[in-house]
Design an enzyme around this catalytic site. Structure first.
Site, mmCIF file in Angstrom:
data_model
loop_
_atom_site.group_PDB
_atom_site.id
_atom_site.type_symbol
_atom_site.label_atom_id
_atom_site.label_comp_id
_atom_site.label_asym_id
_atom_site.label_seq_id
_atom_site.Cartn_x
_atom_site.Cartn_y
_atom_site.Cartn_z
ATOM 1 N N CYS A 88 0.803 -1.222 0.000
ATOM 2 C CA CYS A 88 0.000 0.000 0.000
ATOM 3 C C CYS A 88 0.839 1.277 0.000
ATOM 4 C CB CYS A 88 -1.001 0.007 1.129
ATOM 5 S SG CYS A 88 -0.375 -0.644 2.664
ATOM 6 N N HIS A 163 -3.776 2.232 6.138
ATOM 7 C CA HIS A 163 -4.228 2.401 4.773
ATOM 8 C C HIS A 163 -3.790 3.775 4.282
ATOM 9 C CE1 HIS A 163 -6.366 1.772 1.208
ATOM 10 N NE2 HIS A 163 -7.220 2.750 1.422
#
Lengths: 321, 280
Positions: A88, A163
Protein backbone atom coordinates in the site's frame (compact mmCIF):
# COMPACT_ATOMS: atom_id res chain seq x y z
CA UNK A 1 -7.68 -4.97 5.25
CA UNK A 2 -5.41 -6.91 7.54
CA UNK A 3 -1.98 -8.11 6.61
CA UNK A 4 -3.25 -11.65 6.78
CA UNK A 5 -4.25 -11.58 3.20
CA UNK A 6 -2.12 -12.34 0.22
CA UNK A 7 1.04 -10.26 0.13
CA UNK A 8 2.80 -11.89 -2.85
CA UNK A 9 6.26 -11.38 -1.42
CA UNK A 10 5.70 -7.74 -0.49
CA UNK A 11 6.99 -7.16 2.98
CA UNK A 12 5.58 -4.77 5.45
CA UNK A 13 7.56 -1.55 5.64
CA UNK A 14 7.44 1.25 8.14
CA UNK A 15 5.47 4.33 7.21
CA UNK A 16 8.25 6.73 7.91
CA UNK A 17 9.38 9.73 5.86
CA UNK A 18 12.90 8.30 5.78
CA UNK A 19 11.62 5.06 4.23
CA UNK A 20 9.51 6.89 1.65
CA UNK A 21 12.33 9.24 0.75
CA UNK A 22 14.72 6.34 0.26
CA UNK A 23 12.18 4.70 -2.03
CA UNK A 24 11.84 7.92 -4.03
CA UNK A 25 15.61 8.03 -4.39
CA UNK A 26 15.58 4.46 -5.74
CA UNK A 27 12.83 5.44 -8.17
CA UNK A 28 15.07 8.23 -9.44
CA UNK A 29 12.62 10.95 -8.44
CA UNK A 30 13.90 14.31 -7.09
CA UNK A 31 11.25 14.41 -4.36
CA UNK A 32 11.17 13.68 -0.65
CA UNK A 33 8.49 12.95 1.89
CA UNK A 34 8.18 14.89 5.13
CA UNK A 35 5.96 14.49 8.14
CA UNK A 36 3.16 16.98 8.27
CA UNK A 37 2.12 17.87 11.77
CA UNK A 38 -0.51 20.40 10.88
CA UNK A 39 -2.59 21.43 7.90
CA UNK A 40 -2.31 25.14 8.65
CA UNK A 41 -1.20 27.49 5.90
CA UNK A 42 2.17 28.14 7.49
CA UNK A 43 3.20 24.48 7.73
CA UNK A 44 2.05 23.82 4.20
CA UNK A 45 3.69 26.86 2.65
CA UNK A 46 7.03 26.00 4.26
CA UNK A 47 6.98 22.73 2.32
CA UNK A 48 6.17 24.15 -1.12
CA UNK A 49 6.37 23.09 -3.89
CA UNK A 50 4.09 20.39 -2.54
CA UNK A 51 2.75 17.80 -4.98
CA UNK A 52 0.56 15.52 -2.95
CA UNK A 53 -0.61 14.77 0.56
CA UNK A 54 -0.58 11.19 1.76
CA UNK A 55 -3.13 10.49 4.44
CA UNK A 56 -2.44 7.24 6.25
CA UNK A 57 -4.75 5.89 8.83
CA UNK A 58 -5.74 2.83 10.76
CA UNK A 59 -9.35 1.98 11.20
CA UNK A 60 -10.38 1.48 14.72
CA UNK A 61 -13.99 1.58 13.67
CA UNK A 62 -15.45 2.43 10.33
CA UNK A 63 -18.01 5.16 10.05
CA UNK A 64 -21.12 4.30 8.11
CA UNK A 65 -21.38 5.33 4.49
CA UNK A 66 -20.04 8.84 4.61
CA UNK A 67 -18.13 8.96 1.41
CA UNK A 68 -17.56 12.47 0.19
CA UNK A 69 -16.69 13.51 -3.34
CA UNK A 70 -17.81 11.67 -6.44
CA UNK A 71 -16.36 8.69 -8.26
CA UNK A 72 -14.75 9.64 -11.51
CA UNK A 73 -14.57 6.49 -13.64
CA UNK A 74 -13.11 8.59 -16.47
CA UNK A 75 -10.19 9.92 -14.44
CA UNK A 76 -7.53 10.13 -17.15
CA UNK A 77 -4.54 10.17 -14.81
CA UNK A 78 -2.64 7.31 -13.20
CA UNK A 79 -4.66 5.23 -10.77
CA UNK A 80 -3.84 1.68 -9.70
CA UNK A 81 -5.81 -0.58 -7.38
CA UNK A 82 -4.16 -2.13 -4.39
CA UNK A 83 -4.26 -5.80 -5.27
CA UNK A 84 -1.73 -7.18 -2.79
CA UNK A 85 -1.23 -6.40 0.84
CA UNK A 86 1.78 -4.60 2.26
CA UNK A 87 2.30 -2.83 -1.05
CA UNK A 88 0.00 0.00 0.00
CA UNK A 89 2.76 2.49 0.81
CA UNK A 90 4.55 2.03 -2.49
CA UNK A 91 1.31 1.96 -4.41
CA UNK A 92 0.23 5.25 -2.85
CA UNK A 93 3.55 6.78 -3.87
CA UNK A 94 3.07 5.57 -7.44
CA UNK A 95 -0.48 6.88 -7.56
CA UNK A 96 0.93 10.25 -6.57
CA UNK A 97 3.99 10.20 -8.84
CA UNK A 98 1.95 9.11 -11.85
CA UNK A 99 -0.01 12.34 -11.70
CA UNK A 100 2.75 14.89 -11.30
CA UNK A 101 3.19 16.63 -14.65
CA UNK A 102 6.66 16.51 -16.27
CA UNK A 103 8.24 14.71 -13.33
CA UNK A 104 11.78 13.49 -13.81
CA UNK A 105 12.01 9.78 -12.97
CA UNK A 106 14.44 6.91 -13.30
CA UNK A 107 14.17 4.81 -16.47
CA UNK A 108 12.62 1.75 -14.80
CA UNK A 109 9.79 3.79 -13.34
CA UNK A 110 9.30 5.68 -16.58
CA UNK A 111 9.02 2.38 -18.45
CA UNK A 112 6.54 0.99 -15.94
CA UNK A 113 4.37 4.11 -16.16
CA UNK A 114 4.55 4.01 -19.93
CA UNK A 115 3.70 0.32 -20.03
CA UNK A 116 0.63 0.69 -17.83
CA UNK A 117 -0.65 3.71 -19.71
CA UNK A 118 -4.36 3.26 -20.59
CA UNK A 119 -4.77 0.17 -18.45
CA UNK A 120 -7.75 -0.06 -16.13
CA UNK A 121 -6.95 0.44 -12.41
CA UNK A 122 -7.20 -3.26 -11.57
CA UNK A 123 -4.84 -4.41 -14.33
CA UNK A 124 -2.52 -1.56 -13.58
CA UNK A 125 -2.42 -2.61 -9.93
CA UNK A 126 -1.60 -6.17 -10.94
CA UNK A 127 1.14 -5.11 -13.33
CA UNK A 128 2.69 -2.68 -10.89
CA UNK A 129 2.73 -5.14 -7.99
CA UNK A 130 4.16 -7.92 -10.11
CA UNK A 131 7.16 -5.76 -10.95
CA UNK A 132 10.18 -7.47 -9.39
CA UNK A 133 12.45 -4.46 -9.24
CA UNK A 134 9.73 -2.39 -7.57
CA UNK A 135 9.06 -5.09 -5.00
CA UNK A 136 12.79 -5.29 -4.29
CA UNK A 137 13.01 -1.53 -3.88
CA UNK A 138 10.04 -1.66 -1.51
CA UNK A 139 11.35 -4.65 0.46
CA UNK A 140 14.89 -3.32 0.76
CA UNK A 141 13.94 -1.38 3.87
CA UNK A 142 12.21 -4.14 5.75
CA UNK A 143 14.13 -6.31 8.19
CA UNK A 144 16.31 -9.02 6.59
CA UNK A 145 14.63 -12.33 6.03
CA UNK A 146 16.83 -14.22 8.49
CA UNK A 147 14.64 -12.95 11.28
CA UNK A 148 11.51 -12.36 9.31
CA UNK A 149 8.66 -14.39 10.70
CA UNK A 150 7.04 -14.96 7.36
CA UNK A 151 5.49 -18.34 7.08
CA UNK A 152 5.40 -18.97 10.82
CA UNK A 153 1.91 -17.60 10.98
CA UNK A 154 2.83 -15.22 13.76
CA UNK A 155 1.41 -11.78 14.16
CA UNK A 156 3.79 -8.99 13.39
CA UNK A 157 3.40 -6.17 15.78
CA UNK A 158 3.37 -3.66 12.98
CA UNK A 159 0.85 -5.69 11.09
CA UNK A 160 -2.01 -3.36 11.88
CA UNK A 161 -3.49 -2.34 8.62
CA UNK A 162 -2.50 1.18 7.83
CA UNK A 163 -4.23 2.40 4.77
CA UNK A 164 -2.83 5.05 2.45
CA UNK A 165 -4.84 7.58 0.53
CA UNK A 166 -3.36 10.19 -1.76
CA UNK A 167 -4.78 13.68 -2.29
CA UNK A 168 -3.47 15.71 -5.19
CA UNK A 169 -4.40 18.25 -7.81
CA UNK A 170 -5.18 17.06 -11.30
CA UNK A 171 -6.69 19.04 -14.14
CA UNK A 172 -8.06 21.76 -11.92
CA UNK A 173 -9.65 19.47 -9.32
CA UNK A 174 -8.55 17.87 -6.10
CA UNK A 175 -8.57 14.08 -6.43
CA UNK A 176 -8.43 11.37 -3.84
CA UNK A 177 -6.69 8.18 -4.99
CA UNK A 178 -7.47 5.24 -2.77
CA UNK A 179 -6.26 1.89 -4.10
CA UNK A 180 -9.12 0.10 -2.34
CA UNK A 181 -11.81 2.17 -4.06
CA UNK A 182 -12.99 1.31 -7.55
CA UNK A 183 -12.35 4.75 -9.02
CA UNK A 184 -10.54 7.98 -8.39
CA UNK A 185 -12.67 10.32 -6.26
CA UNK A 186 -13.10 13.90 -7.42
CA UNK A 187 -13.45 16.52 -4.70
CA UNK A 188 -14.34 19.48 -6.85
CA UNK A 189 -12.35 22.20 -8.51
CA UNK A 190 -10.01 24.58 -6.74
CA UNK A 191 -9.02 28.14 -7.13
CA UNK A 192 -5.50 28.68 -8.53
CA UNK A 193 -5.04 31.82 -6.45
CA UNK A 194 -3.73 31.88 -2.88
CA UNK A 195 -3.01 28.43 -1.50
CA UNK A 196 -4.48 26.78 -4.59
CA UNK A 197 -5.32 23.09 -4.34
CA UNK A 198 -4.09 22.83 -0.77
CA UNK A 199 -6.95 24.85 0.61
CA UNK A 200 -9.49 22.48 -0.98
CA UNK A 201 -7.48 19.41 0.09
CA UNK A 202 -7.32 20.71 3.67
CA UNK A 203 -11.09 21.05 3.75
CA UNK A 204 -11.63 17.54 2.40
CA UNK A 205 -9.16 15.93 4.80
CA UNK A 206 -10.44 17.85 7.82
CA UNK A 207 -14.00 16.85 6.97
CA UNK A 208 -12.95 13.27 6.61
CA UNK A 209 -11.22 13.25 9.99
CA UNK A 210 -14.34 14.76 11.51
CA UNK A 211 -16.52 11.83 10.33
CA UNK A 212 -14.74 9.51 12.75
CA UNK A 213 -15.69 9.53 16.40
CA UNK A 214 -13.00 11.10 18.55
CA UNK A 215 -10.18 8.63 19.20
CA UNK A 216 -11.46 6.11 16.65
CA UNK A 217 -8.95 7.08 14.03
CA UNK A 218 -5.23 6.75 14.22
CA UNK A 219 -3.73 8.73 11.37
CA UNK A 220 -0.85 10.73 10.09
CA UNK A 221 -0.17 12.98 7.16
CA UNK A 222 2.82 13.05 4.90
CA UNK A 223 3.78 15.63 2.33
CA UNK A 224 5.30 14.72 -1.03
CA UNK A 225 7.48 17.66 -2.01
CA UNK A 226 10.44 18.76 -4.08
CA UNK A 227 13.76 17.88 -2.53
CA UNK A 228 14.61 21.33 -1.10
CA UNK A 229 18.39 20.84 -1.00
CA UNK A 230 19.24 21.71 -4.64
CA UNK A 231 17.09 24.87 -4.48
CA UNK A 232 18.62 25.90 -1.16
CA UNK A 233 22.12 25.38 -2.53
CA UNK A 234 21.41 27.40 -5.67
CA UNK A 235 19.94 30.23 -3.61
CA UNK A 236 22.87 30.16 -1.23
CA UNK A 237 25.35 30.46 -4.10
CA UNK A 238 23.38 33.43 -5.45
CA UNK A 239 23.41 35.26 -2.09
CA UNK A 240 27.09 34.50 -1.56
CA UNK A 241 27.92 35.84 -5.02
CA UNK A 242 25.96 38.97 -4.25
CA UNK A 243 27.71 39.30 -0.88
CA UNK A 244 24.45 39.10 1.10
CA UNK A 245 25.87 37.57 4.27
CA UNK A 246 22.76 37.66 6.47
CA UNK A 247 20.56 35.92 3.91
CA UNK A 248 23.32 33.44 3.17
CA UNK A 249 23.73 32.58 6.86
CA UNK A 250 20.00 31.89 7.14
CA UNK A 251 20.21 29.47 4.24
CA UNK A 252 23.21 27.73 5.73
CA UNK A 253 21.15 27.00 8.83
CA UNK A 254 18.29 25.61 6.72
CA UNK A 255 20.67 23.46 4.71
CA UNK A 256 22.26 22.16 7.87
CA UNK A 257 18.95 21.12 9.27
CA UNK A 258 18.00 19.36 6.00
CA UNK A 259 21.32 17.55 5.96
CA UNK A 260 20.95 16.61 9.59
CA UNK A 261 17.58 15.06 8.76
CA UNK A 262 19.07 13.09 5.83
CA UNK A 263 21.78 11.84 8.10
CA UNK A 264 19.19 10.62 10.59
CA UNK A 265 17.17 8.94 7.82
CA UNK A 266 20.27 7.16 6.52
CA UNK A 267 21.16 6.05 10.01
CA UNK A 268 17.68 4.67 10.66
CA UNK A 269 17.48 3.04 7.24
CA UNK A 270 20.75 1.24 7.77
CA UNK A 271 19.38 -0.08 11.08
CA UNK A 272 16.20 -1.19 9.29
CA UNK A 273 18.14 -3.18 6.72
CA UNK A 274 20.47 -4.80 9.22
CA UNK A 275 20.13 -8.20 10.83
CA UNK A 276 20.65 -7.50 14.52
CA UNK A 277 20.80 -11.09 15.74
CA UNK A 278 24.60 -10.97 15.99
CA UNK A 279 24.46 -7.89 18.22
CA UNK A 280 21.70 -9.40 20.34
CA UNK A 281 23.78 -12.52 20.84
CA UNK A 282 26.99 -10.60 21.63
CA UNK A 283 25.23 -8.37 24.14
CA UNK A 284 23.62 -11.32 25.90
CA UNK A 285 26.96 -13.16 26.09
CA UNK A 286 28.56 -10.01 27.50
CA UNK A 287 25.82 -9.70 30.11
CA UNK A 288 26.30 -13.37 30.99
CA UNK A 289 30.09 -13.01 31.31
CA UNK A 290 29.64 -10.06 33.62
CA UNK A 291 27.27 -12.14 35.77
CA UNK A 292 24.40 -9.82 34.95
CA UNK A 293 22.26 -12.12 32.84
CA UNK A 294 20.66 -13.98 35.75
CA UNK A 295 19.58 -10.81 37.59
CA UNK A 296 18.30 -9.38 34.32
CA UNK A 297 16.27 -12.55 33.71
CA UNK A 298 14.75 -12.40 37.17
CA UNK A 299 13.84 -8.80 36.64
CA UNK A 300 12.37 -9.52 33.20
CA UNK A 301 10.21 -12.27 34.70
CA UNK A 302 8.85 -9.88 37.30
CA UNK A 303 8.14 -7.29 34.63
CA UNK A 304 6.31 -9.90 32.56
CA UNK A 305 4.23 -11.05 35.53
CA UNK A 306 3.20 -7.49 36.26
CA UNK A 307 2.36 -6.95 32.62
CA UNK A 308 0.18 -10.05 32.49
CA UNK A 309 -1.58 -9.05 35.71
CA UNK A 310 -2.18 -5.58 34.35
CA UNK A 311 -3.55 -6.79 31.05
CA UNK A 312 -5.80 -9.22 32.91
CA UNK A 313 -7.26 -6.47 35.02
CA UNK A 314 -7.85 -4.51 31.87
CA UNK A 315 -9.54 -7.61 30.52
CA UNK A 316 -7.43 -7.61 27.44
CA UNK A 317 -5.57 -10.29 25.61
CA UNK A 318 -1.91 -10.17 26.48
CA UNK A 319 -0.04 -8.15 23.98
CA UNK A 320 3.25 -6.89 25.23
CA UNK A 321 5.47 -4.27 23.72
CA UNK B 1 -9.46 -25.32 26.62
CA UNK B 2 -8.96 -28.94 25.77
CA UNK B 3 -7.88 -29.52 22.23
CA UNK B 4 -8.72 -33.16 22.09
CA UNK B 5 -12.02 -32.56 20.34
CA UNK B 6 -10.66 -30.21 17.71
CA UNK B 7 -10.96 -31.61 14.23
CA UNK B 8 -9.85 -28.70 12.16
CA UNK B 9 -8.87 -25.06 12.51
CA UNK B 10 -7.95 -22.35 10.05
CA UNK B 11 -7.74 -18.58 9.92
CA UNK B 12 -10.93 -16.96 8.74
CA UNK B 13 -12.82 -13.79 9.45
CA UNK B 14 -16.53 -13.15 9.36
CA UNK B 15 -18.42 -11.28 6.71
CA UNK B 16 -21.82 -9.72 6.95
CA UNK B 17 -24.56 -9.10 4.49
CA UNK B 18 -25.41 -5.43 4.17
CA UNK B 19 -29.00 -4.93 5.29
CA UNK B 20 -31.44 -5.17 2.41
CA UNK B 21 -28.82 -5.90 -0.23
CA UNK B 22 -26.84 -8.79 -1.57
CA UNK B 23 -23.54 -7.16 -0.65
CA UNK B 24 -21.38 -9.04 1.75
CA UNK B 25 -18.81 -6.96 3.60
CA UNK B 26 -15.86 -8.73 5.18
CA UNK B 27 -15.14 -7.64 8.73
CA UNK B 28 -11.41 -7.02 9.27
CA UNK B 29 -11.41 -8.73 12.68
CA UNK B 30 -8.99 -11.63 12.73
CA UNK B 31 -10.48 -14.93 13.56
CA UNK B 32 -10.37 -18.64 13.11
CA UNK B 33 -12.92 -21.27 12.22
CA UNK B 34 -12.63 -24.28 14.45
CA UNK B 35 -14.51 -27.53 14.01
CA UNK B 36 -14.84 -29.45 17.25
CA UNK B 37 -16.60 -32.50 18.40
CA UNK B 38 -18.13 -32.24 21.85
CA UNK B 39 -20.45 -34.88 23.30
CA UNK B 40 -20.70 -36.39 19.86
CA UNK B 41 -22.04 -33.15 18.43
CA UNK B 42 -20.18 -31.26 15.75
CA UNK B 43 -19.59 -27.59 16.58
CA UNK B 44 -18.44 -24.92 14.19
CA UNK B 45 -16.85 -22.19 16.27
CA UNK B 46 -15.70 -18.80 15.12
CA UNK B 47 -13.09 -17.48 17.46
CA UNK B 48 -11.90 -13.89 17.48
CA UNK B 49 -8.11 -14.12 17.34
CA UNK B 50 -7.70 -10.75 19.01
CA UNK B 51 -9.86 -11.30 22.07
CA UNK B 52 -9.70 -15.10 21.90
CA UNK B 53 -13.46 -15.17 22.48
CA UNK B 54 -15.60 -17.74 20.72
CA UNK B 55 -18.16 -15.38 19.23
CA UNK B 56 -20.07 -17.99 17.29
CA UNK B 57 -20.77 -21.56 18.26
CA UNK B 58 -23.03 -23.46 15.90
CA UNK B 59 -24.10 -27.03 16.40
CA UNK B 60 -24.27 -28.87 13.11
CA UNK B 61 -26.20 -32.03 12.39
CA UNK B 62 -24.88 -34.44 9.81
CA UNK B 63 -25.67 -33.44 6.22
CA UNK B 64 -27.56 -30.32 7.33
CA UNK B 65 -24.99 -27.69 6.39
CA UNK B 66 -22.64 -26.98 3.52
CA UNK B 67 -19.69 -24.64 3.30
CA UNK B 68 -19.21 -23.17 -0.16
CA UNK B 69 -17.53 -20.32 -1.98
CA UNK B 70 -19.63 -17.27 -2.77
CA UNK B 71 -19.00 -17.11 -6.49
CA UNK B 72 -20.45 -13.60 -6.84
CA UNK B 73 -17.92 -12.18 -4.38
CA UNK B 74 -14.52 -11.27 -5.69
CA UNK B 75 -12.53 -12.29 -2.62
CA UNK B 76 -12.19 -15.51 -0.69
CA UNK B 77 -15.69 -15.34 0.76
CA UNK B 78 -17.49 -18.51 1.88
CA UNK B 79 -20.98 -19.16 3.11
CA UNK B 80 -22.25 -21.73 5.58
CA UNK B 81 -25.78 -22.73 4.49
CA UNK B 82 -28.30 -24.99 6.17
CA UNK B 83 -30.85 -27.16 4.48
CA UNK B 84 -33.11 -27.02 7.53
CA UNK B 85 -33.26 -23.22 7.67
CA UNK B 86 -32.43 -20.16 5.63
CA UNK B 87 -29.71 -19.12 8.05
CA UNK B 88 -26.52 -17.96 6.34
CA UNK B 89 -23.14 -17.35 7.90
CA UNK B 90 -20.46 -15.68 5.81
CA UNK B 91 -16.71 -16.01 6.32
CA UNK B 92 -13.57 -14.99 4.49
CA UNK B 93 -10.25 -16.78 4.40
CA UNK B 94 -7.50 -14.99 6.29
CA UNK B 95 -4.54 -17.22 5.73
CA UNK B 96 -1.78 -15.33 3.93
CA UNK B 97 -1.89 -17.81 1.11
CA UNK B 98 -4.99 -19.01 -0.71
CA UNK B 99 -3.16 -22.20 -1.69
CA UNK B 100 -4.93 -24.31 0.91
CA UNK B 101 -8.40 -22.76 0.82
CA UNK B 102 -9.84 -25.58 -1.23
CA UNK B 103 -8.31 -28.21 0.99
CA UNK B 104 -9.79 -26.66 4.14
CA UNK B 105 -13.17 -26.31 2.48
CA UNK B 106 -13.19 -29.92 1.30
CA UNK B 107 -12.36 -31.11 4.78
CA UNK B 108 -14.98 -28.83 6.39
CA UNK B 109 -17.58 -30.29 4.06
CA UNK B 110 -16.37 -33.78 4.85
CA UNK B 111 -17.06 -33.19 8.56
CA UNK B 112 -20.37 -31.48 7.83
CA UNK B 113 -21.56 -34.55 5.95
CA UNK B 114 -20.21 -37.03 8.46
CA UNK B 115 -18.68 -36.06 11.81
CA UNK B 116 -16.62 -39.24 11.74
CA UNK B 117 -15.02 -38.18 8.49
CA UNK B 118 -11.25 -38.33 8.44
CA UNK B 119 -9.57 -35.19 7.22
CA UNK B 120 -7.26 -35.63 4.29
CA UNK B 121 -4.34 -33.31 3.68
CA UNK B 122 -1.96 -33.09 0.83
CA UNK B 123 1.32 -34.26 2.32
CA UNK B 124 3.42 -31.40 0.96
CA UNK B 125 1.62 -28.86 3.10
CA UNK B 126 1.78 -30.77 6.35
CA UNK B 127 3.92 -29.62 9.24
CA UNK B 128 5.01 -26.15 8.21
CA UNK B 129 1.58 -24.89 7.35
CA UNK B 130 1.05 -23.62 10.87
CA UNK B 131 -2.57 -22.82 10.30
CA UNK B 132 -4.02 -26.26 9.90
CA UNK B 133 -4.56 -28.81 12.49
CA UNK B 134 -5.47 -32.40 12.18
CA UNK B 135 -5.84 -34.72 15.04
CA UNK B 136 -7.66 -37.65 16.44
CA UNK B 137 -11.33 -36.86 16.40
CA UNK B 138 -12.82 -38.72 19.31
CA UNK B 139 -12.84 -42.09 20.93
CA UNK B 140 -15.50 -43.16 18.49
CA UNK B 141 -13.11 -42.72 15.63
CA UNK B 142 -11.88 -45.95 14.16
CA UNK B 143 -8.69 -47.21 15.74
CA UNK B 144 -5.68 -46.32 13.66
CA UNK B 145 -6.71 -42.69 13.48
CA UNK B 146 -5.58 -42.21 17.10
CA UNK B 147 -2.99 -39.49 17.25
CA UNK B 148 0.44 -40.25 18.59
CA UNK B 149 1.71 -38.03 21.41
CA UNK B 150 3.99 -36.36 18.87
CA UNK B 151 1.07 -35.54 16.62
CA UNK B 152 -0.86 -34.18 19.57
CA UNK B 153 2.05 -32.01 20.58
CA UNK B 154 2.29 -30.77 17.04
CA UNK B 155 -1.43 -30.15 16.97
CA UNK B 156 -1.19 -28.14 20.15
CA UNK B 157 1.54 -26.05 18.66
CA UNK B 158 -0.27 -25.54 15.40
CA UNK B 159 -3.42 -24.59 17.24
CA UNK B 160 -1.67 -22.15 19.47
CA UNK B 161 -0.37 -20.34 16.40
CA UNK B 162 -3.63 -20.64 14.50
CA UNK B 163 -5.62 -19.22 17.37
CA UNK B 164 -5.21 -17.18 20.49
CA UNK B 165 -4.78 -14.04 18.39
CA UNK B 166 -1.93 -15.93 16.75
CA UNK B 167 0.06 -15.07 19.84
CA UNK B 168 2.63 -17.72 20.62
CA UNK B 169 2.36 -19.26 24.07
CA UNK B 170 3.06 -16.56 26.62
CA UNK B 171 6.58 -16.69 27.84
CA UNK B 172 7.90 -16.19 31.30
CA UNK B 173 9.98 -13.29 30.08
CA UNK B 174 10.77 -11.27 27.02
CA UNK B 175 14.19 -10.50 25.54
CA UNK B 176 13.01 -6.91 25.24
CA UNK B 177 13.00 -6.65 29.02
CA UNK B 178 16.54 -8.03 29.20
CA UNK B 179 18.22 -6.04 26.46
CA UNK B 180 17.11 -2.71 27.86
CA UNK B 181 19.34 0.37 27.84
CA UNK B 182 19.03 0.23 31.65
CA UNK B 183 20.70 -3.20 31.69
CA UNK B 184 23.23 -2.54 28.96
CA UNK B 185 24.49 0.95 29.71
CA UNK B 186 26.05 -0.01 33.10
CA UNK B 187 27.79 -2.88 31.29
CA UNK B 188 29.39 -0.44 28.86
CA UNK B 189 30.55 1.64 31.81
CA UNK B 190 32.03 -1.27 33.74
CA UNK B 191 33.44 -3.05 30.66
CA UNK B 192 34.52 -0.34 28.20
CA UNK B 193 36.70 -2.89 26.35
CA UNK B 194 33.51 -4.64 25.29
CA UNK B 195 32.40 -1.73 23.12
CA UNK B 196 34.82 -2.10 20.19
CA UNK B 197 34.17 -5.87 20.09
CA UNK B 198 30.55 -5.09 19.27
CA UNK B 199 31.37 -2.86 16.30
CA UNK B 200 31.55 -5.77 13.81
CA UNK B 201 27.91 -6.51 14.62
CA UNK B 202 26.73 -3.03 13.67
CA UNK B 203 25.34 -2.24 10.21
CA UNK B 204 28.24 -1.87 7.75
CA UNK B 205 26.63 1.13 6.02
CA UNK B 206 26.14 3.48 8.97
CA UNK B 207 26.59 7.11 7.91
CA UNK B 208 28.63 7.73 11.07
CA UNK B 209 31.64 5.65 12.13
CA UNK B 210 30.94 3.36 15.07
CA UNK B 211 31.58 4.88 18.47
CA UNK B 212 30.27 4.29 21.98
CA UNK B 213 27.65 7.01 21.35
CA UNK B 214 26.52 5.37 18.11
CA UNK B 215 26.25 2.01 19.85
CA UNK B 216 24.19 3.57 22.63
CA UNK B 217 21.95 5.22 20.06
CA UNK B 218 21.41 1.93 18.23
CA UNK B 219 20.48 0.09 21.39
CA UNK B 220 17.83 2.66 22.21
CA UNK B 221 16.54 2.89 18.63
CA UNK B 222 13.04 1.70 17.73
CA UNK B 223 14.58 -0.31 14.88
CA UNK B 224 16.81 -2.31 17.23
CA UNK B 225 14.01 -2.70 19.77
CA UNK B 226 11.75 -4.07 17.07
CA UNK B 227 14.46 -6.45 15.84
CA UNK B 228 14.79 -7.79 19.41
CA UNK B 229 11.06 -8.14 19.55
CA UNK B 230 10.96 -10.10 16.28
CA UNK B 231 13.72 -12.38 17.45
CA UNK B 232 11.95 -12.89 20.77
CA UNK B 233 8.76 -13.90 18.97
CA UNK B 234 10.61 -16.17 16.59
CA UNK B 235 12.32 -17.88 19.55
CA UNK B 236 8.98 -18.49 21.15
CA UNK B 237 7.94 -20.64 18.21
CA UNK B 238 10.69 -23.01 19.29
CA UNK B 239 11.72 -23.43 15.67
CA UNK B 240 15.03 -21.60 15.59
CA UNK B 241 17.33 -24.62 15.97
CA UNK B 242 19.02 -23.93 12.66
CA UNK B 243 19.50 -20.26 13.30
CA UNK B 244 21.06 -20.57 16.76
CA UNK B 245 23.56 -23.13 15.48
CA UNK B 246 24.98 -20.27 13.44
CA UNK B 247 25.67 -18.49 16.76
CA UNK B 248 27.67 -21.46 18.04
CA UNK B 249 24.84 -22.62 20.27
CA UNK B 250 23.39 -26.13 20.47
CA UNK B 251 20.18 -26.71 18.57
CA UNK B 252 18.03 -26.94 21.70
CA UNK B 253 18.84 -23.28 22.38
CA UNK B 254 16.40 -22.51 19.56
CA UNK B 255 13.46 -24.09 21.35
CA UNK B 256 12.54 -21.15 23.55
CA UNK B 257 13.72 -18.11 25.46
CA UNK B 258 14.74 -19.90 28.64
CA UNK B 259 16.74 -22.62 26.78
CA UNK B 260 18.31 -19.90 24.62
CA UNK B 261 19.45 -17.87 27.61
CA UNK B 262 20.67 -20.97 29.44
CA UNK B 263 22.80 -21.88 26.43
CA UNK B 264 24.13 -18.31 26.29
CA UNK B 265 25.17 -18.53 29.95
CA UNK B 266 26.99 -21.82 29.27
CA UNK B 267 28.68 -20.31 26.22
CA UNK B 268 29.75 -17.30 28.29
CA UNK B 269 31.09 -19.48 31.12
CA UNK B 270 33.07 -21.53 28.63
CA UNK B 271 34.50 -18.45 26.91
CA UNK B 272 35.36 -16.91 30.23
CA UNK B 273 37.18 -20.10 31.17
CA UNK B 274 39.14 -19.92 27.92
CA UNK B 275 39.86 -16.22 28.43
CA UNK B 276 41.33 -16.79 31.87
CA UNK B 277 43.46 -19.65 30.58
CA UNK B 278 44.76 -17.33 27.89
CA UNK B 279 45.84 -14.80 30.44
CA UNK B 280 47.51 -17.40 32.66
Amino acid sequence: MSGDDDSNGWQLTESDPGVFSELLKTLGVPLIVDDLYSLDSESLSSLQPLHALIFLFKWVSTPSDTMSGTYDPDFPGFFAHQVVNNACATLAVLNALGNIPSLKTGSQLAELMEFTNNMDPQTRGLVVTSSDWLREAHNSLSPPSAISLDGLGLPKQTEDAYHFVVYLPSMGSVYELDGLKPHAVRHGSYDETGEGWLSRAREVIENRIATYPAGALDFSLLALRDDPIPALQAELAKYQAAGKQTEAAELVVKLESENFKRNRWNFENSLRRHNHVGLVHALLVALAKAGRLEPAKENAKTVMKERIAKSKTRGEAMDES
Amino acid sequence: MSDSGTLLAFKAGRAFRREGTNFVDPSPTKGAIILRKEDDLLHLIWRNRTTNEAEEDLILFPSDATFSKVSQASGRVYVLKFSSSDQRHFFWMQDASSARDEEFVNNVNGFLMDPDYEASWSSSSQPEASTSATGASSSSAPSGSQATPEQLAQLQQLLSTAMGAGVPPPSEMSLNDILTPANITPLFVSHPNLIPTLFPHLPPDLPTPPSPEVLQRIISSPQFRSAVSNFDQALRTGLLGGLVRGLGLPEEAGTGIEPFLRAIQRQADQERGEDSMDTD
